[in-house]
Design a protein around this motif. Sequence first.
Motif, PDB file in Angstrom:
ATOM      1  N   ARG A 342       0.820  -1.218   0.000  1.00 31.53           N
ATOM      2  CA  ARG A 342       0.000   0.000   0.000  1.00 31.53           C
ATOM      3  C   ARG A 342       0.852   1.266   0.000  1.00 31.53           C
ATOM      4  N   ASP A 343       2.012   1.185   0.653  1.00 27.56           N
ATOM      5  CA  ASP A 343       2.786   2.394   0.943  1.00 27.56           C
ATOM      6  C   ASP A 343       4.243   2.204   0.518  1.00 27.56           C
ATOM      7  N   GLU A 344       4.577   2.657  -0.704  1.00 27.08           N
ATOM      8  CA  GLU A 344       5.943   2.489  -1.195  1.00 27.08           C
ATOM      9  C   GLU A 344       6.942   3.328  -0.401  1.00 27.08           C
ATOM     10  N   ASP A 345       6.540   4.496   0.061  1.00 28.55           N
ATOM     11  CA  ASP A 345       7.441   5.333   0.848  1.00 28.55           C
ATOM     12  C   ASP A 345       7.865   4.623   2.131  1.00 28.55           C
ATOM     13  N   ARG A 346       6.912   3.936   2.767  1.00 32.19           N
ATOM     14  CA  ARG A 346       7.228   3.182   3.984  1.00 32.19           C
ATOM     15  C   ARG A 346       8.231   2.068   3.665  1.00 32.19           C
ATOM     16  N   PHE A 347       8.014   1.383   2.551  1.00 34.27           N
ATOM     17  CA  PHE A 347       8.944   0.346   2.124  1.00 34.27           C
ATOM     18  C   PHE A 347      10.342   0.926   1.913  1.00 34.27           C
ATOM     19  N   PHE A 348      10.445   2.035   1.213  1.00 33.07           N
ATOM     20  CA  PHE A 348      11.748   2.652   0.961  1.00 33.07           C
ATOM     21  C   PHE A 348      12.441   3.031   2.267  1.00 33.07           C
ATOM     22  N   ASP A 349      11.678   3.591   3.214  1.00 36.97           N
ATOM     23  CA  ASP A 349      12.261   3.998   4.497  1.00 36.97           C
ATOM     24  C   ASP A 349      12.804   2.790   5.258  1.00 36.97           C
ATOM     25  N   LYS A 350      12.027   1.729   5.331  1.00 37.07           N
ATOM     26  CA  LYS A 350      12.450   0.552   6.087  1.00 37.07           C
ATOM     27  C   LYS A 350      13.571  -0.201   5.379  1.00 37.07           C
ATOM     28  N   PHE A 351      13.547  -0.221   4.050  1.00 37.00           N
ATOM     29  CA  PHE A 351      14.636  -0.851   3.317  1.00 37.00           C
ATOM     30  C   PHE A 351      15.937  -0.100   3.580  1.00 37.00           C
ATOM     31  N   THR A 352      15.876   1.215   3.579  1.00 38.07           N
ATOM     32  CA  THR A 352      17.061   2.025   3.873  1.00 38.07           C
ATOM     33  C   THR A 352      17.604   1.706   5.258  1.00 38.07           C
ATOM     34  N   ASP A 353      16.716   1.641   6.245  1.00 37.53           N
ATOM     35  CA  ASP A 353      17.136   1.314   7.618  1.00 37.53           C
ATOM     36  C   ASP A 353      17.822  -0.050   7.669  1.00 37.53           C
ATOM     37  N   ALA A 354      17.231  -1.039   6.993  1.00 39.38           N
ATOM     38  CA  ALA A 354      17.772  -2.395   7.024  1.00 39.38           C
ATOM     39  C   ALA A 354      19.130  -2.466   6.335  1.00 39.38           C
ATOM     40  N   TYR A 355      19.253  -1.809   5.191  1.00 37.01           N
ATOM     41  CA  TYR A 355      20.515  -1.835   4.454  1.00 37.01           C
ATOM     42  C   TYR A 355      21.633  -1.194   5.278  1.00 37.01           C
ATOM     43  N   VAL A 356      21.332  -0.059   5.893  1.00 36.64           N
ATOM     44  CA  VAL A 356      22.337   0.634   6.700  1.00 36.64           C
ATOM     45  C   VAL A 356      22.755  -0.229   7.888  1.00 36.64           C
ATOM     46  N   LYS A 357      21.805  -0.890   8.526  1.00 36.63           N
ATOM     47  CA  LYS A 357      22.147  -1.768   9.646  1.00 36.63           C
ATOM     48  C   LYS A 357      23.093  -2.885   9.217  1.00 36.63           C
ATOM     49  N   LEU A 358      22.892  -3.392   8.020  1.00 35.92           N
ATOM     50  CA  LEU A 358      23.735  -4.481   7.526  1.00 35.92           C
ATOM     51  C   LEU A 358      25.150  -4.022   7.213  1.00 35.92           C
ATOM     52  N   VAL A 359      25.279  -2.897   6.514  1.00 32.97           N
ATOM     53  CA  VAL A 359      26.596  -2.516   5.980  1.00 32.97           C
ATOM     54  C   VAL A 359      27.365  -1.527   6.852  1.00 32.97           C
ATOM     55  N   ASP A 360      26.698  -0.790   7.723  1.00 30.46           N
ATOM     56  CA  ASP A 360      27.414   0.191   8.538  1.00 30.46           C
ATOM     57  C   ASP A 360      27.981  -0.460   9.799  1.00 30.46           C
ATOM     58  N   VAL A 361      28.877  -1.397   9.591  1.00 26.26           N
ATOM     59  CA  VAL A 361      29.573  -2.112  10.664  1.00 26.26           C
ATOM     60  C   VAL A 361      31.072  -1.978  10.402  1.00 26.26           C
ATOM     61  N   GLY A 362      31.827  -1.641  11.431  1.00 21.87           N
ATOM     62  CA  GLY A 362      33.266  -1.496  11.267  1.00 21.87           C
ATOM     63  C   GLY A 362      33.665  -0.251  10.509  1.00 21.87           C
ATOM     64  N   THR A 363      32.840   0.770  10.523  1.00 22.75           N
ATOM     65  CA  THR A 363      33.116   2.009   9.783  1.00 22.75           C
ATOM     66  C   THR A 363      33.899   2.987  10.652  1.00 22.75           C
ATOM     67  N   LYS A 364      34.526   3.970   9.989  1.00 20.07           N
ATOM     68  CA  LYS A 364      35.341   4.961  10.718  1.00 20.07           C
ATOM     69  C   LYS A 364      34.888   6.400  10.469  1.00 20.07           C
ATOM     70  N   SER A 365      34.120   6.639   9.442  1.00 14.80           N
ATOM     71  CA  SER A 365      33.753   8.017   9.117  1.00 14.80           C
ATOM     72  C   SER A 365      32.705   8.548  10.096  1.00 14.80           C
ATOM     73  N   ARG A 366      32.704   9.846  10.260  1.00 13.50           N
ATOM     74  CA  ARG A 366      31.673  10.482  11.082  1.00 13.50           C
ATOM     75  C   ARG A 366      30.403  10.686  10.279  1.00 13.50           C
ATOM     76  N   GLY A 367      30.584  11.062   9.004  1.00  8.34           N
ATOM     77  CA  GLY A 367      29.427  11.340   8.149  1.00  8.34           C
ATOM     78  C   GLY A 367      29.016  10.151   7.315  1.00  8.34           C
ATOM     79  N   LYS A 368      27.869  10.315   6.651  1.00 11.66           N
ATOM     80  CA  LYS A 368      27.381   9.304   5.713  1.00 11.66           C
ATOM     81  C   LYS A 368      27.396   9.910   4.322  1.00 11.66           C
ATOM     82  N   TYR A 369      27.813   9.093   3.338  1.00 11.34           N
ATOM     83  CA  TYR A 369      28.013   9.609   1.993  1.00 11.34           C
ATOM     84  C   TYR A 369      27.362   8.716   0.954  1.00 11.34           C
TER      85      TYR A 369
END
Length: 369
Positions: A342-369
């Motif tokens: 029903r809500d593609e925006d909700r899907f995009f938001d949650k997919f973004t959260d999930a992807y970041v949780k998976l890959v943002d491990v062991g990082t050193k930068s302060r910002g996101k790019y």
Amino acid sequence: MIFASIVSRQSFFQSIAVSFVGTSIVPPADVESTSNNESKNSLQLVPNTVENGQNKFHLHSNAINAPQSSLPLENKMELASYLVRKYVDEYLKEDPAMAGSLLRLAFHDAATREERTERNNAGYFTGGPNGSIQYELLWNENRGISRPLEVVQKIQYQVNEDLKNHYKLSLVDCIALAGAQAVQSAGGPVIAIKMGRNDVAKADPKEKRNILQKETSRSLVDTTLPSPGLDSDGLRLYFGALGLSEEEFVSLCGAHDLGRHVTLLNMPKECLKNLTRQCLEEAPVLMPFISENPDQFSNIYFEKLLKWYDREVSIGEVAFIPTDVDLVVDEGLRSFVERFARDEDRFFDKFTDAYVKLVDVGTKSRGKY
């Protein structure tokens, strides 16, 4: 077919590099500084506009040829991210079907993470986003991964050539950025991620140290990459161990909107007689999970799952695997499928959260790019 074309794309990458040096990286003399107080050696990516729902960036730099010491580390990471995303975007204009493979590569590199915290430092941490995928190509779960890996390695090499006096980009950062940009290039959300991950020099463990299982045989989670035969309880156990909520892992499954299966169509006769791993790796025809707009990232995956559940799909319309149909057979998970349909925006938001949780491990930068 695609694999062979990747190997011969040196001129393609060189042409893109020339375009960077000529326009994007070194702006024309009449381009004004973003600030009157900006340091002569500053380096910035400035968001200019939003076009077709996606952020567009323009690179401002008066210091691309400056000594390495003159650029802050965060600026170097930002520039490397910009270049990777630009190369990926240009590549996908020629081969949009590679988007799903780049996203799968990022997931398979990151999802092997296993950790356990105990008292007296007796816990452990293995796997995760670390570039180990290059040593795991013979795993059954990684069939077909060599193609997108080859693309990312070419991009990593070119970016490091471009920035050899400034920054050394790791393979794992390049993989994570390529997966995020593949989603954006296919019409999905803009996913900003951190930088500074380190590569390892060996494969991650394939078998889990902490085996998980509920009552059913199909809920057994004993490998660091998920089995395609897991039931809904198995999915909860696997993704829960990675720190994902039910809504987040259901959203992550929406990546199958860009996914494809190996098929026997147009296979050489020798492969039909003896279906080797090489035959599967170099399959000439791949069948999409969703036949409609297979190179467009959207919420149609969830719409098709509900249509399958209602027995309304046509032959050839979808090609789901057991973990796909788990999401609608299970009543609790189906509620998220219905929400995302029903809500593609909700899907995009949650997919973004999930992807970041998976890959943002062991990082050193302060910002996101």
